[in-house]
Scaffold this active site. Structure first.
Site, PDB file in Angstrom:
ATOM      1  N   GLU A 180       4.544   0.021  -3.208  1.00 34.29           N
ATOM      2  CA  GLU A 180       5.184  -0.094  -4.517  1.00 34.29           C
ATOM      3  C   GLU A 180       6.288   0.957  -4.634  1.00 34.29           C
ATOM      4  O   GLU A 180       6.057   2.134  -4.354  1.00 34.29           O
ATOM      5  CB  GLU A 180       4.158   0.135  -5.626  1.00 34.29           C
ATOM      6  CG  GLU A 180       4.788   0.095  -7.009  1.00 34.29           C
ATOM      7  CD  GLU A 180       3.883   0.684  -8.082  1.00 34.29           C
ATOM      8  OE1 GLU A 180       3.749   0.075  -9.130  1.00 34.29           O
ATOM      9  OE2 GLU A 180       3.316   1.770  -7.848  1.00 34.29           O
ATOM     10  N   MET A 231       0.854  -1.197   0.000  1.00 36.49           N
ATOM     11  CA  MET A 231       0.000   0.000   0.000  1.00 36.49           C
ATOM     12  C   MET A 231       0.887   1.242   0.000  1.00 36.49           C
ATOM     13  O   MET A 231       1.646   1.465   0.950  1.00 36.49           O
ATOM     14  CB  MET A 231      -0.889   0.025   1.248  1.00 36.49           C
ATOM     15  CG  MET A 231      -2.109  -0.853   1.148  1.00 36.49           C
ATOM     16  SD  MET A 231      -3.161  -0.654   2.608  1.00 36.49           S
ATOM     17  CE  MET A 231      -2.329  -1.713   3.784  1.00 36.49           C
ATOM     18  N   LYS A 288       1.769  -9.566  -8.434  1.00 42.77           N
ATOM     19  CA  LYS A 288       0.409  -9.317  -7.930  1.00 42.77           C
ATOM     20  C   LYS A 288      -0.407  -8.779  -9.094  1.00 42.77           C
ATOM     21  O   LYS A 288      -0.040  -7.772  -9.704  1.00 42.77           O
ATOM     22  CB  LYS A 288       0.463  -8.312  -6.785  1.00 42.77           C
ATOM     23  CG  LYS A 288      -0.896  -7.899  -6.238  1.00 42.77           C
ATOM     24  CD  LYS A 288      -0.722  -7.149  -4.926  1.00 42.77           C
ATOM     25  CE  LYS A 288      -2.032  -6.624  -4.379  1.00 42.77           C
ATOM     26  NZ  LYS A 288      -2.463  -5.376  -5.034  1.00 42.77           N
ATOM     27  N   ASN A 305      -6.641 -11.800  -2.606  1.00 42.80           N
ATOM     28  CA  ASN A 305      -6.689 -10.410  -2.149  1.00 42.80           C
ATOM     29  C   ASN A 305      -7.982  -9.748  -2.641  1.00 42.80           C
ATOM     30  O   ASN A 305      -8.524 -10.121  -3.666  1.00 42.80           O
ATOM     31  CB  ASN A 305      -5.451  -9.665  -2.687  1.00 42.80           C
ATOM     32  CG  ASN A 305      -5.501  -8.173  -2.425  1.00 42.80           C
ATOM     33  OD1 ASN A 305      -5.503  -7.366  -3.354  1.00 42.80           O
ATOM     34  ND2 ASN A 305      -5.550  -7.786  -1.171  1.00 42.80           N
ATOM     35  N   GLY A 306      -8.434  -8.757  -1.859  1.00 39.27           N
ATOM     36  CA  GLY A 306      -9.610  -8.002  -2.269  1.00 39.27           C
ATOM     37  C   GLY A 306     -10.783  -8.171  -1.323  1.00 39.27           C
ATOM     38  O   GLY A 306     -11.873  -7.673  -1.578  1.00 39.27           O
ATOM     39  N   GLY A 307     -10.569  -8.841  -0.191  1.00 36.22           N
ATOM     40  CA  GLY A 307     -11.697  -9.174   0.691  1.00 36.22           C
ATOM     41  C   GLY A 307     -11.909  -8.239   1.869  1.00 36.22           C
ATOM     42  O   GLY A 307     -12.729  -8.528   2.744  1.00 36.22           O
ATOM     43  N   CYS A 354      -1.819  -2.214 -10.474  1.00 34.84           N
ATOM     44  CA  CYS A 354      -2.157  -0.817 -10.189  1.00 34.84           C
ATOM     45  C   CYS A 354      -2.854  -0.169 -11.389  1.00 34.84           C
ATOM     46  O   CYS A 354      -2.303  -0.141 -12.496  1.00 34.84           O
ATOM     47  CB  CYS A 354      -0.908  -0.020  -9.825  1.00 34.84           C
ATOM     48  SG  CYS A 354      -1.311   1.664  -9.373  1.00 34.84           S
TER      49      CYS A 354
END
Ligand code: FNR
Length: 321
Positions: A36, A12, A137, A196-198, A98
């Protein structure tokens, strides 16, 4: 580095600096990703011990658990950066998710998903020339089949794991996460999938296992849930916000984090509570000591800063306008 059964702090920007990574580890995260870092910015920096403008700061404590995430569109540059940190970090990850204009215009992030040959070449170059694991990712594509086809190509480079954010490049955080597509990928490849994303659904530690189950994945990576309350990594349960802020502030002081980055991270913990009298006092604060005083850590901050000065480490961040 083993990617099975892990709970991971997601990359993040501005949040995943050293104090937050150490806090996540303290609370129980198994692996922590850096924010990043853009390859060419990294290549313009010099290795220093506690001095200079900080692009990436690390310490011994996180060495075996920190994954450095790179933004890149070029395998030669990516390898140069990776070689600079090969002995300081546990793994290198390439950001292919991204959707920001800055990344897309530079051929980085999600732009790589529509250039699978380039994406493969970057990963393969790193895999062939590094002694540490390489991962990437991604975001999902529109269908399970298209996503799997792309993933198979990336996997053939020799990467050790793949983080899959279950949204397409055009979907935003408020959209539902496609757990079925992550599941389809996890069912059909042989390396660990990090789901990821939850975060919208993950309100407590036990929800992590539910998300893992729903996605059929090896591991789970959390971004916003950790940004809001990093103690989500604690098996024993969430801690109150003020405790998390205090724990975070101590680390920010111990590692001489900049006041602006410290303030940004706390703002993202406080969110709506910035409207309270204490929140307003916080918004007016400028130095690390002023921020610390709000949480009764002003003395701690001053003591540490004077120790640093005695040890010859510049109190540079505290020289404020
Ligand atoms: C992100 N995300 C992100 N992703 C990435 O690959 N590199 C990065 O540097 C960032 N930066 C970033 C900053 C902030 C403040 C947020 C909230 C998100 C995306 C993030 O890692 C993750 O993929 C999404 O937030 C979805 O996961 P959660 O939030 O549902 O757990």
């Amino acid at each position: 580095m083993n990617y099975e059964n892990k709970i991971i702090l997601a990359p993040m920007v501005r949040i995943g600096t050293l104090p937050m990574r150490l806090l996540a580890l303290k609370y129980g995260a198994d692996i922590v990703y850096t924010e990043e870092l853009i390859d060419w910015k990294f290549l313009r920096s010099k290795r220093r011990f506690n001095d200079g403008t900080i692009v990436f700061r690390t310490c011994e404590e996180e060495k075996k658990k920190v994954v450095l995430q790179l933004g890149t569109c070029d395998e030669a540059r990516a390898l140069k950066v990776a070689k600079l940190v090969e002995h300081d970090v546990a793994a290198i990850d390439i950001n292919m998710g991204c959707p920001k204009e800055f990344s897309i215009k530079g051929g980085m992030g999600v732009a790589l998903l529509s250039k699978p040959d380039k994406a493969y070449q970057i990963l393969k170059t790193l895999v062939d020339n590094l002694s540490i694991p390489v991962t990437c990712k991604i975001r999902i594509l529109k269908t399970p089949e298209a996503t799997l086809e792309l993933v198979n190509k990336l996997v053939s480079s020799g990467i050790k794991a793949i983080a899959v954010h279950g949204r397409t490049k055009d979907e935003r955080p408020q959209h539902a996460v496609h757990t079925d597509i992550i599941h389809y990928v996890a069912d059909n490849i042989s390396i660990p999938v990090i789901a990821n994303g939850g975060s919208k659904e993950i309100e407590k530690h036990s929800d992590v296992a539910i998300f893992k189950e729903m996605t059929g994945s090896s591991s789970v990576m959390l971004a916003r849930a950790a940004e809001w309350n990093c103690s989500i990594f604690r098996k024993e349960g969430l801690l109150p916000m003020d405790t998390v802020i205090k724990d975070y502030l101590k680390l920010a002081v111990d590692y001489d984090n900049s006041p602006s980055n410290t303030k940004y991270c706390i703002q993202n913990i406080l969110r709506d509570l910035q409207e309270t009298p204490r929140g307003r006092q916080f918004l007016e604060s400028q130095t690390l000591e002023q921020i610390c005083s709000i949480w009764d850590l002003g003395g701690y901050c001053l003591e540490k800063q004077s120790q640093f000065q005695k040890m010859g480490i510049q109190g540079r961040w505290q020289v404020c306008p």
